[in-house]
Design a protein around this motif. Structure first.
Motif, PDB file in Angstrom:
ATOM      1  N   PRO A  58       1.680  18.040   1.286  1.00  0.00           N
ATOM      2  CA  PRO A  58       1.903  18.858   2.480  1.00  0.00           C
ATOM      3  C   PRO A  58       0.960  20.056   2.533  1.00  0.00           C
ATOM      4  N   ALA A  59       0.311  20.223   3.675  1.00  0.00           N
ATOM      5  CA  ALA A  59      -0.600  21.353   3.903  1.00  0.00           C
ATOM      6  C   ALA A  59      -0.863  21.440   5.395  1.00  0.00           C
ATOM      7  N   ALA A  60      -0.948  22.665   5.896  1.00  0.00           N
ATOM      8  CA  ALA A  60      -1.091  22.869   7.343  1.00  0.00           C
ATOM      9  C   ALA A  60      -2.350  22.224   7.902  1.00  0.00           C
ATOM     10  N   ALA A  61      -3.425  22.186   7.113  1.00  0.00           N
ATOM     11  CA  ALA A  61      -4.694  21.640   7.598  1.00  0.00           C
ATOM     12  C   ALA A  61      -4.752  20.125   7.532  1.00  0.00           C
ATOM     13  N   GLY A  62      -3.689  19.488   7.040  1.00  0.00           N
ATOM     14  CA  GLY A  62      -3.689  18.042   6.901  1.00  0.00           C
ATOM     15  C   GLY A  62      -3.761  17.329   8.234  1.00  0.00           C
ATOM     16  N   GLU A  63      -4.398  16.170   8.222  1.00  0.00           N
ATOM     17  CA  GLU A  63      -4.553  15.386   9.452  1.00  0.00           C
ATOM     18  C   GLU A  63      -3.526  14.263   9.556  1.00  0.00           C
ATOM     19  N   ILE A  89       9.423  17.514   9.207  1.00  0.00           N
ATOM     20  CA  ILE A  89       8.065  17.030   9.452  1.00  0.00           C
ATOM     21  C   ILE A  89       7.054  18.079   9.016  1.00  0.00           C
ATOM     22  N   SER A  90       6.010  17.652   8.337  1.00  0.00           N
ATOM     23  CA  SER A  90       4.931  18.572   7.972  1.00  0.00           C
ATOM     24  C   SER A  90       3.598  17.840   7.992  1.00  0.00           C
ATOM     25  N   ASN A  91       2.525  18.588   8.266  1.00  0.00           N
ATOM     26  CA  ASN A  91       1.183  18.036   8.125  1.00  0.00           C
ATOM     27  C   ASN A  91       0.910  17.799   6.641  1.00  0.00           C
ATOM     28  N   SER A  92       0.041  16.847   6.345  1.00  0.00           N
ATOM     29  CA  SER A  92      -0.224  16.532   4.938  1.00  0.00           C
ATOM     30  C   SER A  92      -1.628  15.980   4.774  1.00  0.00           C
ATOM     31  N   ILE A  93      -2.095  16.032   3.530  1.00  0.00           N
ATOM     32  CA  ILE A  93      -3.429  15.559   3.160  1.00  0.00           C
ATOM     33  C   ILE A  93      -3.265  14.384   2.204  1.00  0.00           C
ATOM     34  N   GLU A  94      -3.911  13.273   2.512  1.00  0.00           N
ATOM     35  CA  GLU A  94      -3.899  12.127   1.607  1.00  0.00           C
ATOM     36  C   GLU A  94      -4.822  12.414   0.428  1.00  0.00           C
ATOM     37  N   VAL A  95      -4.254  12.436  -0.771  1.00  0.00           N
ATOM     38  CA  VAL A  95      -5.065  12.707  -1.972  1.00  0.00           C
ATOM     39  C   VAL A  95      -5.200  11.484  -2.869  1.00  0.00           C
ATOM     40  N   GLY A  96      -4.471  10.416  -2.557  1.00  0.00           N
ATOM     41  CA  GLY A  96      -4.578   9.201  -3.338  1.00  0.00           C
ATOM     42  C   GLY A  96      -4.079   8.012  -2.542  1.00  0.00           C
ATOM     43  N   HIS A  97      -4.477   6.813  -2.966  1.00  0.00           N
ATOM     44  CA  HIS A  97      -4.044   5.600  -2.279  1.00  0.00           C
ATOM     45  C   HIS A  97      -4.018   4.473  -3.305  1.00  0.00           C
ATOM     46  N   THR A  98      -2.978   3.641  -3.245  1.00  0.00           N
ATOM     47  CA  THR A  98      -2.857   2.506  -4.158  1.00  0.00           C
ATOM     48  C   THR A  98      -2.555   1.249  -3.348  1.00  0.00           C
ATOM     49  N   PHE A  99      -3.098   0.119  -3.794  1.00  0.00           N
ATOM     50  CA  PHE A  99      -2.971  -1.143  -3.065  1.00  0.00           C
ATOM     51  C   PHE A  99      -2.705  -2.304  -4.016  1.00  0.00           C
ATOM     52  N   ARG A 151     -11.563  16.002  -3.082  1.00  0.00           N
ATOM     53  CA  ARG A 151     -10.565  16.267  -2.035  1.00  0.00           C
ATOM     54  C   ARG A 151      -9.311  16.877  -2.641  1.00  0.00           C
ATOM     55  N   LEU A 152      -8.856  16.344  -3.778  1.00  0.00           N
ATOM     56  CA  LEU A 152      -7.662  16.881  -4.429  1.00  0.00           C
ATOM     57  C   LEU A 152      -7.869  18.336  -4.825  1.00  0.00           C
ATOM     58  N   LEU A 153      -9.054  18.670  -5.327  1.00  0.00           N
ATOM     59  CA  LEU A 153      -9.362  20.054  -5.676  1.00  0.00           C
ATOM     60  C   LEU A 153      -9.203  20.955  -4.455  1.00  0.00           C
ATOM     61  N   ALA A 154      -9.839  20.560  -3.328  1.00  0.00           N
ATOM     62  CA  ALA A 154      -9.763  21.374  -2.112  1.00  0.00           C
ATOM     63  C   ALA A 154      -8.350  21.381  -1.540  1.00  0.00           C
ATOM     64  N   ALA A 155      -7.659  20.243  -1.611  1.00  0.00           N
ATOM     65  CA  ALA A 155      -6.294  20.174  -1.084  1.00  0.00           C
ATOM     66  C   ALA A 155      -5.354  21.076  -1.875  1.00  0.00           C
ATOM     67  N   SER A 208       0.846  -1.197   0.000  1.00  0.00           N
ATOM     68  CA  SER A 208       0.000   0.000   0.000  1.00  0.00           C
ATOM     69  C   SER A 208       0.878   1.243   0.000  1.00  0.00           C
ATOM     70  N   HIS A 209       0.465   2.239  -0.768  1.00  0.00           N
ATOM     71  CA  HIS A 209       1.116   3.554  -0.753  1.00  0.00           C
ATOM     72  C   HIS A 209       0.059   4.642  -0.670  1.00  0.00           C
ATOM     73  N   GLU A 210       0.331   5.625   0.145  1.00  0.00           N
ATOM     74  CA  GLU A 210      -0.482   6.835   0.176  1.00  0.00           C
ATOM     75  C   GLU A 210       0.238   7.930  -0.599  1.00  0.00           C
ATOM     76  N   TRP A 211      -0.554   8.834  -1.168  1.00  0.00           N
ATOM     77  CA  TRP A 211      -0.017   9.980  -1.906  1.00  0.00           C
ATOM     78  C   TRP A 211      -0.396  11.219  -1.114  1.00  0.00           C
ATOM     79  N   GLN A 212       0.612  11.858  -0.502  1.00  0.00           N
ATOM     80  CA  GLN A 212       0.400  12.896   0.504  1.00  0.00           C
ATOM     81  C   GLN A 212       0.866  14.263   0.004  1.00  0.00           C
TER      82      GLN A 212
END
Length: 458
Positions: free
Chosen positions: A234-239, A269-279, A314-318, A228-232
């Motif tokens: 960086p953004a301050a509002a990321g969880e 280190i930075s906050n980030s938003i997951e915009v994609g995921h592959t498995f 989500r990608l649009l907003a991110a 599995s890979h996440e595509w992150q």
């Protein structure tokens, strides 16, 4: 012509700590998209996308579709409703049941509004199978609305109950063909490394948007599988949090400043938003649902599956979250609602009396003849407002190119003030119409060439 005065764009001003339809304002992308009239909440976690946001979303969908199809994916469409019994067979109903929106028809049959379609695809492949190994790999994709009963929706489109998503699914004959190990290519000439191919398409998408998205190894979680890979982003509002090495760019999911495992240097280190995921899913879904492949010899065996998702809304907003300031929208150039806006002179001014509406029309007619701009130029026809007021509003909307028909249009050779959202300077450049055409043509050509090179590389 497309006129600002005719746009459905309900602008609002949101006071500090205010709520809109019981929705808390918790990040800048949510606030800007609301205030600038791009989205509107209907209830907690549900939003109407208004025309300008829809234009941006349509551009993003086109970009994503082009890249995944270049990687060999074929478009299809699955029902939003999936039989609950399929999720019972794979065991996911018990694992993630609380997040599922469920319905029951008049005959008592139970369905769920699917947040993802692994079960539905495995069931489809079982229905038409068993497949021959000669038919593989197969890569299918769809772009459709998905649903999740979020316990606490927040951050606007970043965590909503309904969202637009790319979900792609691949079927393989053998685990070695689903992905390469340690970035090495598959040994099978007949069935290339699909996982790397789709991951390459993801990289091309984010590069085209000029977003610093990092691919990081991640746990498989409720989805299951072997990789599995996440595509992150960086953004301050990321969880989420990622550690990125400034030396080699290697990134990992972590909240601890550890040394980079690739080069040994200290990470940031930075906050980030997951915009994609592959498995890589293996037989996680194909085995319980009976989706099989007939190999060159021996009995039929469960298909090996992999899946690929991008949360498009989500990608649009991110993107907005990562690029904007607290007060002005900034877009990836390829998905701005309009790439260019023309601001004419104020009614009654010298510029208006000498150049007037005819001067604005001349600029518009010239620009829409350029490749890629035919439907992408907007005219601010509110000539009762000052140029400064309209310029401020256009800048807040983040239009990449703002062309102002100001006092310099009275020069013997008329010149236009040109503001670019990508520029570090707030001062305009003064260009003749020919120079403006040349600059926009060059910008378009560079975008086309970079896309062509990325597609060749892919």
């Amino acid at each position: 012509m497309r006129y600002v005065s005719q746009l459905f764009q309900p602008l609002i001003s949101i006071p500090k700590n205010a709520k809109i339809k019981n929705t808390e304002i918790t990040c800048k992308s949510q606030k800007l998209l609301l205030e600038c009239g791009l989205i509107r909440p209907t209830s907690s976690g549900l939003f109407s996308l208004l025309p300008l946001a829809q234009r941006s979303l349509d551009k993003l969908v086109t970009l994503i579709r082009r890249h995944v199809e270049s990687a060999g994916a074929q478009k299809m469409s699955l029902p939003s409703l999936t039989a609950e019994s399929l999720w019972e067979k794979t065991g996911r109903l018990a694992d993630v049941g609380e997040e599922l929106l469920k319905v029951e028809d008049r005959h008592g049959k139970k369905y769920l509004l699917a947040p993802t379609h692994e079960e539905a695809v495995a069931d489809l492949l079982a229905d038409v199978g068993p497949l021959s190994y000669k038919q593989l790999p197969i890569i299918l994709y769809q772009i459709s609305s998905k649903y999740r009963d979020e316990r606490r929706p927040k951050h606007g489109l970043l965590r909503a109950r309904e969202f637009l998503m790319l979900d792609s699914y691949a079927a393989h004959s053998h685990p070695a063909n689903s992905h390469a190990t340690n970035s090495q290519p598959s040994n099978s000439a007949d069935e290339p490394d699909v996982y790397s191919r789709l991951a390459g398409a993801y990289s091309q998408i984010f590069q085209a948007l000029r977003l610093p998205v990092h691919r990081v190894a991640a746990p498989t979680g409720d989805m299951g599988g072997t990789l599995s890979h996440e595509w992150q982003l960086p953004a301050a509002a990321g969880e989420d949090q990622i550690a990125v090495c400034p030396s080699c760019s290697h990134a990992t999911l972590t909240s601890t400043r550890t040394n980079c495992e690739q080069c040994g240097n200290e990470t940031e280190i930075s906050n980030s938003i997951e915009v994609g995921h592959t498995f890589v899913l293996g037989a996680r879904y194909s085995e319980p649902l009976g989706a099989h492949v007939v190999p060159p010899s021996g009995p039929a065996a469960p298909l090996v599956m992999s899946c690929y998702g991008i949360g498009i809304t989500r990608l649009l907003a991110a993107s907005v979250e990562a690029l904007s300031t607290e007060k002005v929208l900034r877009w990836p150039g390829k998905i701005a609602p309009y790439s260019t806006i023309i601001i004419g002179p104020k009614e009654g001014s010298k510029e208006w009396l000498q150049r007037g509406w005819e001067g604005v029309q001349l600029v518009y007619r010239t620009l829409v003849e350029l490749p890629g701009l035919r439907d992408d130029v907007l005219v601010d026809d509110r000539h009762g407002l000052t140029i400064g007021k309209r310029l401020m509003m256009a800048d807040r909307m983040g239009y990449p190119w703002i062309v102002v028909c100001g006092r310099s249009t009275l020069d013997p050779v008329p010149k236009y003030e040109v503001y670019k959202s990508s520029s570090q300077s707030s001062d305009p450049e003064l260009w003749t119409l020919d120079e403006l055409v040349a600059a926009l043509s060059k910008n378009t050509a560079e975008c086309v060439n970079s896309e062509f090179k990325r597609n060749i590389a892919l």
